[in-house]
Design a protein around this motif. Structure first.
Motif, PDB file in Angstrom:
ATOM      1  N   UNK A 189       0.841  -1.085   0.086  1.00 36.80           N
ATOM      2  CA  UNK A 189       0.018  -0.020   0.129  1.00 36.80           C
ATOM      3  C   UNK A 189       0.895   1.198   0.024  1.00 36.80           C
ATOM      4  N   UNK A 190       0.346   2.426  -0.084  1.00 40.22           N
ATOM      5  CA  UNK A 190       0.834   3.875  -0.078  1.00 40.22           C
ATOM      6  C   UNK A 190       1.405   4.180  -1.188  1.00 40.22           C
ATOM      7  N   UNK A 191       0.536   5.151  -1.784  1.00 44.42           N
ATOM      8  CA  UNK A 191       1.125   5.758  -3.113  1.00 44.42           C
ATOM      9  C   UNK A 191       2.201   6.974  -2.843  1.00 44.42           C
ATOM     10  N   UNK A 192       2.248   7.390  -1.618  1.00 45.99           N
ATOM     11  CA  UNK A 192       3.047   8.568  -1.399  1.00 45.99           C
ATOM     12  C   UNK A 192       4.233   7.941  -0.773  1.00 45.99           C
ATOM     13  N   UNK A 193       3.806   7.238   0.457  1.00 45.52           N
ATOM     14  CA  UNK A 193       4.696   6.460   1.254  1.00 45.52           C
ATOM     15  C   UNK A 193       4.591   5.017   1.341  1.00 45.52           C
ATOM     16  N   UNK A 194       5.212   4.172   0.314  1.00 44.07           N
ATOM     17  CA  UNK A 194       4.699   2.789   0.026  1.00 44.07           C
ATOM     18  C   UNK A 194       5.178   2.051   1.396  1.00 44.07           C
ATOM     19  N   UNK A 195       4.503   1.024   1.561  1.00 41.86           N
ATOM     20  CA  UNK A 195       4.476   0.011   2.595  1.00 41.86           C
ATOM     21  C   UNK A 195       4.390  -1.504   2.141  1.00 41.86           C
ATOM     22  N   UNK A 196       5.196  -2.253   2.677  1.00 41.08           N
ATOM     23  CA  UNK A 196       4.877  -3.741   2.321  1.00 41.08           C
ATOM     24  C   UNK A 196       4.649  -4.659   3.595  1.00 41.08           C
ATOM     25  N   UNK A 197       3.496  -5.280   3.606  1.00 41.96           N
ATOM     26  CA  UNK A 197       3.469  -6.079   4.750  1.00 41.96           C
ATOM     27  C   UNK A 197       3.281  -7.453   4.619  1.00 41.96           C
ATOM     28  N   UNK A 198       3.567  -8.246   5.546  1.00 37.62           N
ATOM     29  CA  UNK A 198       3.520  -9.824   5.415  1.00 37.62           C
ATOM     30  C   UNK A 198       2.932 -10.077   6.725  1.00 37.62           C
ATOM     31  N   UNK A 199       2.382 -11.482   6.704  1.00 41.64           N
ATOM     32  CA  UNK A 199       1.945 -11.870   7.891  1.00 41.64           C
ATOM     33  C   UNK A 199       2.821 -12.912   8.669  1.00 41.64           C
ATOM     34  N   UNK A 200       2.587 -13.475   9.664  1.00 40.59           N
ATOM     35  CA  UNK A 200       3.314 -14.467  10.491  1.00 40.59           C
ATOM     36  C   UNK A 200       3.685 -15.597   9.610  1.00 40.59           C
ATOM     37  N   UNK A 201       2.784 -16.103   9.117  1.00 40.09           N
ATOM     38  CA  UNK A 201       3.019 -17.399   8.097  1.00 40.09           C
ATOM     39  C   UNK A 201       3.700 -17.210   7.144  1.00 40.09           C
ATOM     40  N   UNK A 202       4.180 -16.123   6.414  1.00 43.95           N
ATOM     41  CA  UNK A 202       4.985 -15.785   5.457  1.00 43.95           C
ATOM     42  C   UNK A 202       6.157 -15.728   5.908  1.00 43.95           C
ATOM     43  N   UNK A 203       6.654 -15.053   7.252  1.00 45.32           N
ATOM     44  CA  UNK A 203       7.975 -14.859   7.822  1.00 45.32           C
ATOM     45  C   UNK A 203       8.341 -16.601   8.213  1.00 45.32           C
ATOM     46  N   UNK A 204       7.341 -17.085   8.890  1.00 46.51           N
ATOM     47  CA  UNK A 204       7.632 -18.564   9.284  1.00 46.51           C
ATOM     48  C   UNK A 204       7.768 -19.818   8.428  1.00 46.51           C
ATOM     49  N   UNK A 205       6.807 -19.755   7.303  1.00 44.97           N
ATOM     50  CA  UNK A 205       6.778 -21.075   6.512  1.00 44.97           C
ATOM     51  C   UNK A 205       7.692 -20.873   5.338  1.00 44.97           C
ATOM     52  N   UNK A 206       8.177 -19.463   4.800  1.00 46.36           N
ATOM     53  CA  UNK A 206       9.054 -19.521   3.776  1.00 46.36           C
ATOM     54  C   UNK A 206      10.745 -19.288   4.208  1.00 46.36           C
ATOM     55  N   UNK A 207      11.464 -19.928   3.549  1.00 46.28           N
ATOM     56  CA  UNK A 207      12.906 -19.766   3.493  1.00 46.28           C
ATOM     57  C   UNK A 207      13.573 -18.433   3.119  1.00 46.28           C
ATOM     58  N   UNK A 208      14.518 -18.232   3.408  1.00 49.69           N
ATOM     59  CA  UNK A 208      14.914 -16.827   3.022  1.00 49.69           C
ATOM     60  C   UNK A 208      14.895 -16.361   1.368  1.00 49.69           C
ATOM     61  N   UNK A 209      15.021 -17.631   0.667  1.00 50.25           N
ATOM     62  CA  UNK A 209      14.965 -17.443  -0.685  1.00 50.25           C
ATOM     63  C   UNK A 209      13.591 -17.427  -1.225  1.00 50.25           C
ATOM     64  N   UNK A 210      12.829 -18.194  -0.612  1.00 50.22           N
ATOM     65  CA  UNK A 210      11.312 -18.031  -0.804  1.00 50.22           C
ATOM     66  C   UNK A 210      10.833 -16.703  -0.456  1.00 50.22           C
TER      67      UNK A 210
END
Length: 318
Positions: free
Chosen positions: A100-121
């Motif tokens: 989100x964020x046209x003027x000040x972009x933000x990327x959000x991820x949930x807990x599963x994204x951080x826990x389930x994925x390897x660094x490469x994923x």
């Protein structure tokens, strides 16, 4: 990771044709300018930012180093500058990311994204979102998030007429959001630069835990995706095709993998990775004067691209 950086590589070079066509269809929709005006009037951009800052955890190198390092690596590979902010939000039972964020972009991820994925994923998943920032897609993505609210506001201020127009825009918008995933997956592959990583990331995105990612399940998923490449959706009713995409909770992982395979098989990914340019089309053999005057032969190369890009752009055919 020592992946190649893509300095000066425009997202337009690897934008999926169906993404491009669906975006053009969306921007031609009557009432879109009114919708954008209302979004700006009600400060949706600021509202979404305030919700994130007020409820989610800002990611730094100190609190979540694995996630932060993958984010910085992906920004570096895709040459995203200035850097967006990164936030972590509560678990939802499945992998979920947003931008989100046209003027000040933000990327959000949930807990599963951080826990389930390897660094490469993680690089694949983050690349998928960062291209929305770099490609300037945030405005339309945000409208998709708040469409029910904005549609109601427009309807109430235009005696219902605006709501009718907004319904059409919503269909076009949701169609484009799905088409844009094809381009975002290409950016994700550029970020991780490993097709096997992209495959496992998409399988996890489809809800499959890591312990089920065996050689057999991966092989079967690849076979299923390649089988889907030949699926003829023209036999389905057009409205069925469009409204099947209205359920955005579906990750469409098999379909997306199929489109990624098409791009790889065409040699475009390898060419862009190695040279930063699209592969040159093969030279056609010399033709006789009779055949060269044929409209079919003269347009063969351009028609092949248009037919492929129309496979998924259902809205254009309604």
């Amino acid at each position: 990771m020592n992946n190649k950086r893509f300095i000066g590589l425009s997202p337009e070079l690897y934008q999926h044709p169906s993404d491009r066509k669906a975006l053009a269809s969306l921007e031609k929709m009557p009432g879109l300018s009114l919708l954008l005006k209302k979004v700006n009037e009600y400060g949706i951009d600021r509202l979404l930012r305030m919700q994130t800052l007020g409820s989610e955890f800002k990611v730094t190198s100190r609190n979540f180093p694995k996630l932060y390092d993958a984010f910085m690596e992906t920004c570096n590979i895709l040459c995203v500058n200035p850097l967006p902010e990164l936030y972590l939000f509560q678990g939802t039972g499945h992998i979920h990311t947003y931008a989100i964020g046209v003027e000040k972009p933000i990327v959000g991820v949930n807990l599963e994204t951080m826990e389930w994925l390897t660094p490469e994923e993680l690089c694949f998943a983050l690349g998928h979102e960062l291209i929305r920032v770099k490609g300037g897609y945030i405005n339309y993505q945000q409208i998709g998030q708040v469409m029910p609210l904005v549609k109601g506001l427009i309807s109430s201020t235009t005696l219902g007429l605006g709501g009718i127009a907004a319904n059409g825009i919503e269909v076009a918008l949701q169609n484009w959001i799905v088409m844009s995933k094809f381009t975002a997956d290409r950016a994700g592959l550029f970020a991780c630069q490993d097709i096997e990583v992209a495959i496992s990331a998409l399988m996890k995105l489809g809800g499959l835990p890591a312990e089920y990612l065996t050689a057999d399940t991966i092989d079967d998923f690849e076979a299923q995706a390649r089988s889907f490449m030949t699926t003829d959706l023209d036999n389905l009713d057009r409205f069925t095709q469009v409204f099947s995409f209205m359920k955005l909770r579906h990750p469409w992982t098999v379909m997306r993998m199929a489109e990624l395979f098409k791009w790889i098989d065409a040699g475009e990914y390898k060419s862009l990775l190695e040279t930063g340019k699209l592969p040159q089309p093969a030279k056609e053999p010399a033709q006789t004067s009779a055949s060269s005057n044929s409209p079919t032969s003269s347009n063969s190369s351009s028609s092949s691209n248009s037919s492929n890009s129309s496979d998924w752009d259902f809205l254009a055919n309604l």
